[in-house]
Every structure is written in C-alpha cells, then in structure tokens.
Scaffold this motif. Structure first.
Motif, short mmCIF file in Angstrom:
data_model
loop_
_atom_site.label_atom_id
_atom_site.label_comp_id
_atom_site.label_asym_id
_atom_site.label_seq_id
_atom_site.Cartn_x
_atom_site.Cartn_y
_atom_site.Cartn_z
N LEU A 1 31.68 56.54 54.02
CA LEU A 1 31.42 57.96 54.25
C LEU A 1 30.60 58.55 53.13
CD1 LEU A 1 32.12 60.31 56.07
CD2 LEU A 1 34.22 60.61 54.85
N GLY A 2 31.00 58.21 51.90
CA GLY A 2 30.26 58.72 50.76
C GLY A 2 28.81 58.27 50.78
N PHE A 3 28.60 56.98 51.01
CA PHE A 3 27.24 56.46 50.97
C PHE A 3 26.38 57.04 52.07
CE2 PHE A 3 27.96 54.01 47.53
CZ PHE A 3 28.81 52.94 47.68
N GLY B 1 27.38 56.31 71.63
CA GLY B 1 26.84 55.22 70.83
C GLY B 1 25.78 55.66 69.85
N ASP B 2 25.83 56.93 69.45
CA ASP B 2 24.86 57.36 68.44
C ASP B 2 25.54 57.42 67.08
OD1 ASP B 2 24.96 60.84 69.58
OD2 ASP B 2 26.50 59.53 68.76
N VAL B 3 24.77 57.87 66.10
CA VAL B 3 25.28 57.86 64.73
C VAL B 3 26.47 58.80 64.59
CG1 VAL B 3 24.67 58.45 62.36
CG2 VAL B 3 23.09 57.18 63.77
N TYR B 4 26.41 59.91 65.29
CA TYR B 4 27.50 60.88 65.19
C TYR B 4 28.79 60.30 65.70
CZ TYR B 4 29.71 65.48 65.36
OH TYR B 4 30.54 66.54 65.17
N ASP B 5 28.72 59.52 66.79
CA ASP B 5 29.93 58.90 67.32
C ASP B 5 30.49 57.88 66.34
OD1 ASP B 5 29.47 58.79 70.94
OD2 ASP B 5 30.11 60.34 69.55
N ARG B 6 29.60 57.10 65.71
CA ARG B 6 30.10 56.13 64.75
C ARG B 6 30.78 56.83 63.58
NH1 ARG B 6 24.50 53.74 64.73
NH2 ARG B 6 24.36 53.37 66.94
N TYR B 7 30.22 57.95 63.19
CA TYR B 7 30.82 58.73 62.11
C TYR B 7 32.21 59.20 62.51
CZ TYR B 7 31.56 63.30 59.87
OH TYR B 7 32.10 64.40 59.27
N ALA C 1 39.95 52.48 52.13
CA ALA C 1 39.03 52.52 50.99
C ALA C 1 37.60 52.22 51.44
CB ALA C 1 39.48 51.53 49.92
N SER C 2 37.47 51.24 52.34
CA SER C 2 36.13 50.88 52.78
C SER C 2 35.48 52.02 53.55
CB SER C 2 36.22 49.64 53.66
OG SER C 2 34.99 49.38 54.27
N LEU D 1 29.71 62.21 48.68
CA LEU D 1 29.85 60.92 47.99
C LEU D 1 30.98 60.98 47.00
CD1 LEU D 1 28.68 58.14 47.23
CD2 LEU D 1 27.23 59.30 45.62
N LEU D 2 30.99 62.07 46.23
CA LEU D 2 32.02 62.15 45.20
C LEU D 2 33.39 62.45 45.77
CD1 LEU D 2 29.40 63.42 43.05
CD2 LEU D 2 31.11 62.04 42.06
#
Lengths: 342, 160, 364
Positions: C113-115, C250-256, C107-108, C126-127
């Motif tokens: 992901l949405g935010f 270690g960039d945003v894409y990897d965290r995603y 859930a978290s 988001l939806l």
C-alpha cells in the motif's frame, strides 16, 4: 532627507530588498516544506542542522553550490545555461510590482513599500510569470534526452492551459475593484469592508487551484514527478543550475501566494476591521499581516503536497478545459451580472 | 437524491477536505522517530545480532570444538580446530575462525550447539572501515558482553 | 497525423520499478503500445545453490526470495518438504504457522500500500503504511529475532512457542491496525484524484487473467474466485472462518480495494487462531540430517503476492536434487503488457504497483 538618500540609496535598497525577499522566503520554504511534510507523515524531519533544523536550507545551498555541473556533450550549451536563468528571472522580476503595505512616512519622505506601481500591475505580473514557460521548454529541449523533453512539454501545456482560469478569475476581481493596480485593489477591499475572497469564493478556489497548477506543485506536479519521469525537465541539471530551478519554483509559489493574498484576502489589511473588541489587531503594521497571510498559503501548499496523489496528465488537462474554464466563464458572467445589477 | 448528493460532494470538494483533515490530525499526533544515536531502540531478547562465544561461571570456555556449528552452517562461515590437552576432560578449540561477511544470521549454529557456547548477542552495530574486520578469530569471538554496551566495530578497535 | 513511436526505457534504476526491473516501453504520444519487461538483474542462482545444501539449510535462504513477505516463502518450502518426507506437524504448530503467515500477509500488504500510493504521488501513505508494518515487524523480532529475513518456520514445526506475553502483544498490534487503515482509506478511497488514477486503468478480464496465469489479488480482482486457503487448504486454514474478497472490474482500483479487504480478513483469521490456539507441541522431532526417499512433490500456498509453488525432487540423499520455485510475481508480470496496452504512460507505474511484484522472487 538628502536627495542622495532619497533618490539613490532608497531605491537601491528597495531593489536589494526585492531580490532578498523572495530568496529569504525560499529559504524559509525549504525548511517549512521538509519539516511540515515530515510532521504530517509521523516523523521528525530535519532537526540536526541548527536549532530545529533551521540551518538545513543553508546546508542544502552549500551542498548544491559545491556539486559538479554536469552537462552532456550533445546538450545545447546556450539554452542549457540560459533556462535556469530565465525561470529565475521571471519569478524575481514580478516581485517589483507586488506591494507589501501602505506607504510609511519617514520624516517627510514617503517610503512606498513597492518598487513600482502601475495602473496595469496585475497584467504585468501575469505576463512576467508566463516567461518561466520558456525557461522550462528550453531546459527540456537542451537536455537532449527523452524524459526531460516529455516533462517539459507536459509542463508547458499545463502552464498554458491553467493561465486561462487564472486570467478569468483575476478578471472578476478587476471587475469588482475597477482597477488592475494591485495597491488600488487592496484599498478597494478596505473601502468595501469585505474581502473579495468571501465575496467571490468560486473565483478564489479556482484561482488557488490554478495557481497550484501554474507552479507545478502537487497534485499537479507531473512534469517533475519523481516516480514517473525521474525528475522531469530538470533531470539533467545538477549543482547550481538545479538550485536555480528549485529556488525559482519556490519563488513562483511565493508570488502566487502573494497574488492570492492581495487579490482575495485584503493584502496588508488586518481582519475584522469593524469589530471594536479586536482593534488591537490594527497595532501590527500592514506588512506583518501580509506576511502572516502569505505564510498561511505557503503552509497550505505544503499541506496539499503531503496529502494528495498526483493527477495524471490527461486528467489534469481535462480538468482545466472541461471544468475550470467553463466554471470561470460562468463565474465571470455571474460577477458581471451582479456588478451590473447591484 | 443520491446523484444530487454526489454532485454536491464533488462540487464542494468534500473528499479533498476529508483528506486534508486526516493529514492535519496526524500533524499533531505523536511522532515515531527514534533519534539515533542519542536514543537507541533496544532489540528484543531473541534478537539475532552478532555471534559470540560464551564462557561458564568459572571462566572456562563452553565450546568443546565439536564442530556441530560448522556442519550446520549453510554458508561455510566456520573453520574450527580443537585439541584435547593432557589431563583435560574435554576438547577445547585452538582455532575458531568465523567470517561475518558470509553469515546469514539464520541461527542453525546456535540451535545445534550442545553446550550453548555460541549464542546470538543483541549487537546490531556491525559497521567497520575495512574488510579485515569481518574476519573473526578465536579471541575476538569472546569479546564484549551480552547486551548493547560495547560497540563491536568490525575493523576499528580489535587488536590486530 | 504521422504515427511516431518512441522507445522509452524505464531502466533498472528507477524510483518506481520496485527493484531492479527494466521495462522497455514503446509509446505513441503517451499511449503505451508495447511493454517488455527485462528481468534477471537480481539473479543469484538460488535454485542451483539449493542443490548443494541440505533441506534444512535451504530454509533461511528462501527468506531472500520475496523479501517483503519472507515467512510465506519459508512456509511454502517447508510445507513442500514435509509433504515430500511425510512429516506430520502438530496442531499447535499449524495454528502458530497460520498466525505468523497471516501477520506476514498484513505486513506485506501494508508495504504494498505504501509503495503503490507513493508511486502515484500520495507520499504520506507510504509512511503511514510502514508505521503500521513496523509494529508487526516488532512482533516478529520478539518471536524469532529478525525483522525482514525472518526464518520463523522450521521443518517439522515452528522454532519457538507463542507465550502469553507474545499473544497479548499480537492482539495489541491487531487492535492498532484498523485505525491506521481507516486513516489511509479516508485519504485515498473516495479521493477523486486517486479514483481518477485507478478506476478503469489496467483492466484485465477474468478469462484473460486465467489465460495469463495471473494469481493472487489481481486474479480475484477480475472476479475469479480462487484462493488456495479456501480451495486447497493447508496448515489448518480450513478450520478458520474468513471471506475471500472478489472484485468486479479487474482494474487497479479493485486490486487496491481487495488487498485492503484482505488486510481486514487477515486480522480476523489471526484473532480466531489466537483465540483457539490448541495445546500441544510446537514441532516434531526431525532427524538432524533429513534424508528423503526418491520422490517428487509440487506444493502451492497462497502467498501475499499470489500462488507460490515449490517443486522438489529428492534422490535419497540429504540434499534435494532439484528445487524449482514457481513465483507469483514472475507469472503476474507477464500480464503487464496486456494491462498496459492502450493506457497512458503514467499509468504503467500505477499498474505495476497494483500487480505487487518483488524482484527477489522474479529473479531468484
């Protein structure tokens, strides 16, 4: 037909129509955008105000009308007030040159479905839509705040940069049609039997994407990005002035859609003119087809907005200068060569 | 070969079209909106709505004013006083004050109650127009049944 | 060319700061020079408040820390108390806790992901993410009655049992999530706009990440293999078979990508736990008033946002003497400046989103 009707009433009527037409389309767009985006996101959207939410734009307009017009003390009053007017003015004035269909015979009177036809109509429209840049920069500056200023600067750079691919792709159409007159362009498409969108798909795609960038719509809506600059150049505007910006953006969208339809998709021509089995399509008058095509492109605007993330500003600029400008130059060369050889 | 493929994918905007396809498909899918207030999503049986005191089958209150709920509560919502009548078998509450604005809906009072007198209902519509409606006295605690029939508006309809 | 620095304030009221966070930015023509987060707008004095409540009464208040993933706060605190008091929880209760904790992680991450997608502009995601999250919250509602401040774990075990109907419902929910995730991935993964916004943005190297004390998915995105579920297992996590996704850049894409993969792994863990649910009690008897001998403990768990730690000091009474919470978001927020330096102003929003912070946890 008396001279009074022919020379006073009808032109005045046309002017009123030309002001009402984008306004009505704006109203439709407000509803369409909220409903379609909601439906794509798995929710219902406005459906309480009127049947299926059709009166929602009215509710929005009434709300904005009654809102307080806040202005900062340090804001430049004249520019603050003039910028929404400029933006609206440029969007509306361009509609004078947009033809809606072939002239209709009313008895002996030839009713033209446009206010003005000019041999350089296309150029005038492009010029007029560039005036809106002034409105944006004045609005951002006059708000006397960092966020709107940054938003305005970004918007100006974006609009100016994307004018170039628009100009080049429009040039390809002009090259093939040998005229800058919008009516003439549609008539040439009718005569040649193939619409320019299918003849020069690269032109169409580049023009369409640049048109989206011109109107500051997603995915190129960084100047008014909600999550980053709060609301960009119209952060400090409220009430009717904000409504003007809002409506002017939609009117500009309708203008760009009209241009796409006229330049690339045959304006008021029904599709498949040579197929005998589909000749019933010719029963609908020209401007109905025109409206249908415009609605498709407006729907496409909303569809794209609901789907894609926002381009970051430097990617935006890199896209236009590194990809679109060279691509449209090459495209223009190819079209010119083709025209020369064929 | 893969470089060519990647170039073609980029040139023909395949990722863009794929994204557009997803939203178009979901445009026609079932919508999940529950149109409140015509449709109400009924809460689960264990839903922690507002607290209610219950009576047994004979109409006698179940609460014996043992103050276990008052001790268990972490936010001091309760103020209870009980009295044992002459000839009665158990104590009965004479004062049962409960503050809705302090309740964190944690459920400790429900868990410790020895007679299951205080229980959660499934009422979630707890809006009101005045702060006075957030203070519940003994008669208010018995109001309304278990389910969602009555809208317990904290502040509008209870007798003051 | 003159060097002109502008001070920008992404104030406490901003659509993308995930709560009341104030960021003081120094920007040079769109390039970020300095970022100073100012926190404390949501401070409620939780740690001091807890000193006046019994150990049991603290549990529902821990819900309000990381309010997006409240069960993990419950779990962290309850495990620390159980370690302090020496309470051994039955195996069935441990498995149910794993089910609940992993559902909460799902859930978290769906909310995150949405935010994040909404901040970068893809508002439909988001939806879609929240639609999937709603199905999980419905399960929580059926289990213990609340959707957001769940309070579904008690000292000594869990309050309710997972009966057959609830297990079937959880399985149904798990079957529905991969389809939603596939939709979102089709929208974002290969999208050139998304990749342009996230690849190479907000990079942090593994050594810098360790120096800043980064934990959770951002640490794993930089290539450091550290997941407390594997390295310091608690609540029977060592009995499950799952992988810990690792990133490279270690960039945003990897965290995603890592959080997306963690969603898949969480589904796997829940399925294993449901399949192998042992018989037994769902909680041990804990005295109504729990008195703990003077001692201290520091226990950490792998919350969805990172490593969540509780330090509890007892003094023989039924109320803790001092509770200190190590919140992952607070520590992760430190590295924001390092990640944002040199990037554009528009990226700050994306980087902040990829860190996945919750102000309730930061400000307590």
């Amino acid at each position: 037909m008396t001279p009074f009707v022919a020379e006073v009433l009808i032109p005045v009527g046309k002017v009123v129509a030309v002001i009402l037409y984008p306004m009505v389309m704006v109203v439709v767009m407000i509803w369409l955008e909220r409903r379609v985006v909601a439906l794509m996101q798995g929710r219902l959207g406005p459906n309480r105000v009127g049947f299926q939410g059709l009166l929602q734009p009215v509710a929005d307009a009434v709300k904005l009308f009654f809102k307080e017009n806040i202005m900062q003390r340090q804001a430049d009053t004249f520019l603050f007030n003039v910028s929404p007017v400029l933006v609206m003015f440029s969007s509306l004035l361009a509609f004078c040159f947009v033809p809606l269909g072939e002239p209709i015979m009313l008895g002996s009177y030839n009713l033209t479905l446009w206010i003005a036809e000019s041999p350089v109509g296309l150029l005038i429209i492009l010029g007029l839509s560039s005036i809106s840049v002034f409105g944006v920069i004045f609005g951002g500056w006059a708000s006397n705040s960092k966020y709107p200023l940054m938003g305005a600067l970004r918007s100006v750079v974006q609009v100016l940069s994307y004018e170039i691919p628009i100009g080049l792709t429009v040039l390809t159409v002009v090259f093939v049609a040998r005229s800058m007159d919008l009516v003439e362009i549609v008539r040439r498409q009718e005569a040649s039997g193939v619409w320019y969108g299918f003849l020069m798909p690269v032109s169409f795609v580049v023009f369409w994407i640049s048109g989206i960038a011109e109107t500051n719509r997603a995915p190129f809506d960084l100047p008014e990005a909600e999550s980053e600059l709060v609301a960009g150049y119209h952060t400090e505007y409220s009430g009717m002035k904000f409504a003007f910006f809002y409506m002017a953006e939609y009117a500009h969208m309708v203008l760009v859609s009209s241009l796409v339809v006229i330049l690339f998709f045959g304006g008021w021509l029904p599709p498949f003119p040579s197929v005998k089995a589909l000749s019933f399509l010719h029963a609908a008058p020209g401007f109905v087809w025109y409206l249908v095509k415009i609605m498709f492109f407006l729907y496409l605007y909303v569809w794209i907005r609901a789907t894609f993330p926002r381009y970051r500003f430097d990617s935006l600029i890199r896209l236009v200068w590194k990809w679109f400008v060279p691509l449209s130059l090459l495209n223009f060369l190819a079209v010119a060569l083709g025209r020369f050889l064929l | 070969m893969s470089r060519l493929k990647r170039f073609l994918k980029m040139a023909f905007l395949l990722d863009i079209l794929q994204g557009l396809g997803v939203t178009l498909r979901l445009y026609f899918s079932r919508k999940v909106t529950v149109q409140y207030p015509e449709q109400v999503q009924e809460p689960a049986p264990r839903f922690r709505g507002i607290l209610r005191l219950h009576r047994d089958e004979g109409g006698e209150p179940l609460c014996i004013a043992c103050k276990a709920c008052q001790r268990a509560c972490g936010t001091n919502c309760f103020d209870i006083e009980g009295k044992k009548e002459e000839g009665a078998k158990v104590m009965r509450p004479v004062k049962f004050d409960w503050k809705l604005d302090r309740c964190s809906f944690c459920g400790f009072c429900v868990e410790v109650c020895p007679t299951a007198a205080i229980r959660f209902s499934r009422e979630f519509r707890l809006t009101g127009t005045g702060k006075v409606g957030l203070f519940f006295r003994l008669p208010d605690m018995y109001l309304a049944g278990e389910d969602l029939q009555e809208h317990l508006c904290a502040g509008c309809r209870r007798p003051q | 060319m003159a060097f002109k620095e502008i001070d920008l304030n992404m104030g406490p009221q901003h659509p993308s700061t995930h709560g009341v966070l104030r960021l003081k930015l120094a920007v040079d023509n769109e390039v970020v020079l300095r970022v100073e987060p100012v926190v404390g707008y949501l401070h409620r004095g939780m740690e001091k408040l807890w000193e006046n409540l019994t150990y049991t009464q603290v549990v529902p208040l821990t819900d309000r820390l990381d309010y997006i993933a409240s069960l993990s706060n419950n779990l962290g605190y309850v495990l620390a108390v159980e370690k302090l008091a020496g309470i051994e929880v039955p195996r069935r209760a441990r498995y149910i806790r794993v089910v609940l904790a992993e559902l909460q992680r799902l859930a978290s991450h769906l909310a995150w992901l949405g935010f994040m997608a909404n901040d970068i502009g893809a508002m439909s995601v988001l939806l879609y993410g929240f639609e999937a999250r709603e199905t999980i919250l419905d399960v929580f509602e059926e289990y213990c009655g609340a959707r957001l401040t769940i309070h579904g774990i008690r000292i000594g075990g869990v309050p309710h049992d997972l009966d057959g109907a609830l297990v079937a419902r959880i399985r149904k929910v798990l079957d529905g999530i991969p389809a939603r995730l596939a939709d979102i991935r089709a929208l974002l993964d290969e999208n050139r706009i998304w990749k342009g916004r996230t690849v190479g943005v907000g990079t942090i190297t593994a050594s810098a990440a360790i120096e800043y004390g980064l934990t959770g998915p951002p640490l794993r995105a930089s290539g450091v293999r550290w997941d407390l579920r594997k390295d310091l297992p608690y609540s029977s996590y060592d009995e499950f078979d799952f992988e810990v996704p690792l990133g490279r850049n270690g960039d945003v894409y990897d965290r995603y990508l890592i959080r997306l993969e963690e969603i898949c792994q969480s589904i796997r863990i829940v399925r294993q736990a449901l399949d192998g649910l042992p018989e037994g009690e769902t909680s041990v008897k804990v005295p109504r008033v729990l008195k703990v001998a003077p001692s201290e403990v520091f226990h950490t768990i792998e919350a969805p946002k990172g490593v969540l730690g509780f330090y509890i000091k007892s003094n023989g009474t039924d109320k803790p003497e001092r509770v200190k919470m190590k919140s992952p978001s607070f520590i992760n927020l430190q590295s924001l400046e390092h990640m944002c330096k040199g990037n554009l102003f528009s990226d700050v929003v994306g980087i902040l989103g990829s860190l996945d912070i919750v102000l309730g946890e930061i400000d307590k």
